[in-house]
Structure formats: C-alpha cells, structure tokens
Design a protein around this motif. Structure first.
Motif, PDB file in Angstrom:
ATOM      1  N   ASN A  12       0.834  -1.200   0.000  1.00  0.00           N
ATOM      2  CA  ASN A  12       0.000   0.000   0.000  1.00  0.00           C
ATOM      3  C   ASN A  12       0.868   1.248   0.000  1.00  0.00           C
ATOM      4  N   SER A  13       0.313   2.290  -0.568  1.00  0.00           N
ATOM      5  CA  SER A  13       0.969   3.603  -0.541  1.00  0.00           C
ATOM      6  C   SER A  13      -0.016   4.623   0.017  1.00  0.00           C
ATOM      7  N   GLY A  14      -0.754   4.198   1.028  1.00  0.00           N
ATOM      8  CA  GLY A  14      -1.782   5.042   1.640  1.00  0.00           C
ATOM      9  C   GLY A  14      -2.997   4.204   1.963  1.00  0.00           C
ATOM     10  N   VAL A  15      -3.845   4.738   2.840  1.00  0.00           N
ATOM     11  CA  VAL A  15      -4.998   3.950   3.294  1.00  0.00           C
ATOM     12  C   VAL A  15      -6.010   3.705   2.190  1.00  0.00           C
ATOM     13  N   ASP A  16      -5.962   4.472   1.111  1.00  0.00           N
ATOM     14  CA  ASP A  16      -6.931   4.302   0.033  1.00  0.00           C
ATOM     15  C   ASP A  16      -6.299   3.679  -1.206  1.00  0.00           C
ATOM     16  N   ASN A  17      -5.073   3.134  -1.077  1.00  0.00           N
ATOM     17  CA  ASN A  17      -4.397   2.532  -2.230  1.00  0.00           C
ATOM     18  C   ASN A  17      -3.737   1.230  -1.781  1.00  0.00           C
ATOM     19  N   ILE A  18      -4.557   0.179  -1.675  1.00  0.00           N
ATOM     20  CA  ILE A  18      -4.097  -1.106  -1.154  1.00  0.00           C
ATOM     21  C   ILE A  18      -4.192  -2.146  -2.253  1.00  0.00           C
ATOM     22  N   SER A  19      -3.125  -2.936  -2.426  1.00  0.00           N
ATOM     23  CA  SER A  19      -3.094  -3.964  -3.465  1.00  0.00           C
ATOM     24  C   SER A  19      -2.530  -5.252  -2.892  1.00  0.00           C
ATOM     25  N   THR A  20      -2.737  -6.338  -3.630  1.00  0.00           N
ATOM     26  CA  THR A  20      -2.207  -7.641  -3.254  1.00  0.00           C
ATOM     27  C   THR A  20      -1.166  -8.071  -4.280  1.00  0.00           C
ATOM     28  N   PHE A  21       0.045  -8.336  -3.798  1.00  0.00           N
ATOM     29  CA  PHE A  21       1.132  -8.809  -4.655  1.00  0.00           C
ATOM     30  C   PHE A  21       1.856  -9.960  -3.960  1.00  0.00           C
ATOM     31  N   ARG A  22       2.209 -10.962  -4.729  1.00  0.00           N
ATOM     32  CA  ARG A  22       2.972 -12.080  -4.197  1.00  0.00           C
ATOM     33  C   ARG A  22       4.375 -11.619  -3.826  1.00  0.00           C
ATOM     34  N   LYS A  23       4.869 -12.081  -2.677  1.00  0.00           N
ATOM     35  CA  LYS A  23       6.200 -11.722  -2.205  1.00  0.00           C
ATOM     36  C   LYS A  23       7.100 -12.941  -2.012  1.00  0.00           C
ATOM     37  N   MET A  24       6.556 -14.119  -2.308  1.00  0.00           N
ATOM     38  CA  MET A  24       7.307 -15.363  -2.199  1.00  0.00           C
ATOM     39  C   MET A  24       7.477 -15.972  -3.590  1.00  0.00           C
ATOM     40  N   PHE A  25       8.712 -16.347  -3.919  1.00  0.00           N
ATOM     41  CA  PHE A  25       9.017 -16.849  -5.258  1.00  0.00           C
ATOM     42  C   PHE A  25       9.909 -18.083  -5.159  1.00  0.00           C
ATOM     43  N   SER A  26       9.677 -19.061  -6.037  1.00  0.00           N
ATOM     44  CA  SER A  26      10.424 -20.315  -6.003  1.00  0.00           C
ATOM     45  C   SER A  26      11.186 -20.545  -7.299  1.00  0.00           C
ATOM     46  N   PHE A  27      12.369 -21.122  -7.163  1.00  0.00           N
ATOM     47  CA  PHE A  27      13.189 -21.547  -8.290  1.00  0.00           C
ATOM     48  C   PHE A  27      13.559 -23.002  -8.021  1.00  0.00           C
ATOM     49  N   ASN A  28      13.155 -23.890  -8.929  1.00  0.00           N
ATOM     50  CA  ASN A  28      13.285 -25.310  -8.642  1.00  0.00           C
ATOM     51  C   ASN A  28      13.822 -26.080  -9.840  1.00  0.00           C
ATOM     52  N   VAL A  29      14.742 -27.003  -9.573  1.00  0.00           N
ATOM     53  CA  VAL A  29      15.156 -28.022 -10.532  1.00  0.00           C
ATOM     54  C   VAL A  29      14.891 -29.348  -9.833  1.00  0.00           C
ATOM     55  N   GLU A  30      13.880 -30.062 -10.253  1.00  0.00           N
ATOM     56  CA  GLU A  30      13.431 -31.263  -9.562  1.00  0.00           C
ATOM     57  C   GLU A  30      14.590 -32.227  -9.332  1.00  0.00           C
ATOM     58  N   GLY A  31      14.746 -32.627  -8.060  1.00  0.00           N
ATOM     59  CA  GLY A  31      15.791 -33.573  -7.702  1.00  0.00           C
ATOM     60  C   GLY A  31      17.170 -32.978  -7.541  1.00  0.00           C
ATOM     61  N   GLU A  32      17.306 -31.644  -7.786  1.00  0.00           N
ATOM     62  CA  GLU A  32      18.645 -31.031  -7.743  1.00  0.00           C
ATOM     63  C   GLU A  32      18.711 -29.781  -6.880  1.00  0.00           C
ATOM     64  N   ARG A  33      17.675 -28.974  -6.891  1.00  0.00           N
ATOM     65  CA  ARG A  33      17.660 -27.778  -6.042  1.00  0.00           C
ATOM     66  C   ARG A  33      16.247 -27.248  -5.867  1.00  0.00           C
ATOM     67  N   ASP A  34      16.021 -26.646  -4.705  1.00  0.00           N
ATOM     68  CA  ASP A  34      14.773 -25.925  -4.444  1.00  0.00           C
ATOM     69  C   ASP A  34      15.143 -24.655  -3.686  1.00  0.00           C
ATOM     70  N   ILE A  35      14.811 -23.500  -4.263  1.00  0.00           N
ATOM     71  CA  ILE A  35      15.223 -22.201  -3.734  1.00  0.00           C
ATOM     72  C   ILE A  35      13.996 -21.309  -3.590  1.00  0.00           C
ATOM     73  N   THR A  36      13.912 -20.621  -2.459  1.00  0.00           N
ATOM     74  CA  THR A  36      12.793 -19.714  -2.187  1.00  0.00           C
ATOM     75  C   THR A  36      13.324 -18.331  -1.852  1.00  0.00           C
ATOM     76  N   LEU A  37      12.687 -17.309  -2.431  1.00  0.00           N
ATOM     77  CA  LEU A  37      12.992 -15.919  -2.096  1.00  0.00           C
ATOM     78  C   LEU A  37      11.725 -15.248  -1.581  1.00  0.00           C
ATOM     79  N   MET A  38      11.892 -14.418  -0.552  1.00  0.00           N
ATOM     80  CA  MET A  38      10.811 -13.548  -0.089  1.00  0.00           C
ATOM     81  C   MET A  38      11.352 -12.126  -0.044  1.00  0.00           C
ATOM     82  N   THR A  39      10.545 -11.172  -0.477  1.00  0.00           N
ATOM     83  CA  THR A  39      11.028  -9.809  -0.668  1.00  0.00           C
ATOM     84  C   THR A  39      10.240  -8.796   0.154  1.00  0.00           C
ATOM     85  N   ALA A  40      10.924  -7.755   0.587  1.00  0.00           N
ATOM     86  CA  ALA A  40      10.296  -6.623   1.273  1.00  0.00           C
ATOM     87  C   ALA A  40      10.958  -5.348   0.797  1.00  0.00           C
TER      88      ALA A  40
END
Length: 243
Positions: free
Chosen positions: A22-50
């Motif tokens: 949000n950038s104010g009480v009248d401007n609120i949005s929903t955005f994903r902040k968790m992201f995954s990068f995966n190579v099955e059987g080889e790596r699983d990586i998660t990022l969360m952002t602020a």
C-alpha cells in the motif's frame, strides 16, 4: 508494508509471507512476495522480498529471465553450485537493480530500498537460510539465529523468540508463524492476508507443502480467536501486582 519470515528447523525450512502492499490507506493492493526456483531432484530455492515494489519485481524478473538463458560465462540461480553462491548472485543482482534507480538521481537507500530472505538446498549441500541487504551483502542463519524476519517485524517477533524450537514438526512451525502473523496483522494495517506458506523438507529438492491462507480460512480464524483467549486467560492467571 510487508511481513515475511524464514525459519530453520531440524527437518528443513519454513517460509511465510503476507501479500499486502500500500501507498496510503486508500491505495491497497495484493502482490505475491514469495518466489520459487526449482530443478526437480537437484535444487529448491525460495525468495521472499520486502521493500520498494518496483525494485523487488525488477529483481525477480531479472533472476527469472537470466535463468532461462543458461551461460557458462554468466551463471544464474539455477546453475550456480552452492547456496552461498546463490546468495552472492541475488545480492549482486539486487545491488545492480538499486544502482540503476540510484543513477536517476534518487537515493537508493531511501526510495529504492529492498531486503530479501533466501532459503533452500542444492544437492551436495545442506539447507541454508540467508538475509540479503540492499547493499548486496548478506548473513546466514545459524543455531544462534535460526530465523529471519523482514518488513514489519516487531509485533510478531516476541512469540517466535519464546516458542521456537528447532525440533518442531512442520505443522507446529506453521501454527507458530500464523500466531506471529496474526499479532502483526492486528497491530499494523499494512500487513494482511492472504498469506503464502511453504515448507521444505531436507533432501527432497522440491516443496514439502505450498499453500495460500485466504482471509476466510477457518483454521486461521481459530488460531486468531484462540490465541486471543489464551492470552487473556494467561494474563488473568498471573499474580496481581501489590502496592
């Protein structure tokens, strides 16, 4: 604002993030902040952002784009061999994004600030958890510091400090984080549901569980109401102060 937590357990890792911006009480949005990068059987990586939404979106977009075009000369998040090198790569990319904005005349540490929690496992190494700062440097979680928070951290921290146990099962850890998020949501309108949740079991190289907790989720409502009742009961059972 934002609230994200990455937690180390004996069994693996747990991640949770809210989705409100949000950038104010009248401007609120929903955005994903968790992201995954995966190579099955080889790596699983998660990022969360602020932080600044434009900065965090540019960071994720660059990491995703570069992972599609593998090059021995320019390693990417899906090819570097260790989690330490993933942390370095993410830190360098974040610094690059912030630097591009700073060159327009704005101060990077003010207008374009962003922080990242990075966690996961690459085959041949152990699960790792990092906190990456806007300058590109980072620290790694340890037994002494087994979890990281970014965003609006102060309201949900006390319950983590008092109740965390590395031997927890995944369901216990998710319950603990939900209590932490409930405390934050009640104290700060800039943090809210839906919540993204991911658990990672050591050695699996793919998500253990991944889900989204919606505002009408029955279990979250039970946790929220039950925690309030438990706090009032515990308060009433404490000995009264004597003048």
């Amino acid at each position: 604002m934002t609230y994200c937590v990455g937690l180390m357990l004996d069994k693996g890792l747990v991640f949770m993030s809210d989705t409100r911006t949000n950038s104010g009480v009248d401007n609120i949005s929903t955005f994903r902040k968790m992201f995954s990068f995966n190579v099955e059987g080889e790596r699983d990586i998660t990022l969360m952002t602020a932080g600044n939404l434009a900065t965090t979106q540019a960071l994720i977009s660059l990491l995703e784009e570069r992972s599609k075009y593998h090059s021995e000369r320019d390693p990417d998040i899906l090819t570097v061999p260790t989690m330490f090198q993933v942390a370095r790569l993410v830190g360098e990319t974040l610094r690059e994004v912030i630097g591009e904005h700073a060159n327009t005349g704005q101060r990077a540490d003010a207008a374009f600030n962003a922080t990242v929690i990075l966690g996961g496992q690459i085959k041949g190494g152990k699960p790792c958890l990092f906190m990456i700062y806007p300058e590109g440097n980072f620290i790694e979680a340890s037994e002494d510091t087994p979890f990281f928070q970014i965003g609006e951290t102060k309201y949900g921290r006390p319950i983590l400090l008092r109740a965390y146990d590395a031997a927890m099962e995944f369901d216990e850890a998710v319950k603990l984080l939900l209590v932490s998020f409930d405390s934050t949501i009640k104290a700060n309108l800039s943090v809210s549901l839906p919540l993204d949740v991911k658990t990672y079991a050591e050695g699996k190289f793919s998500p253990h569980q991944q889900l989204r907790v919606e505002p009408d989720d029955n279990y979250f409502q039970q946790i929220s109401q039950g925690w309030g009742v438990a706090l009032r009961t515990a308060f009433q059972e404490l000995p009264d102060f004597k003048f």
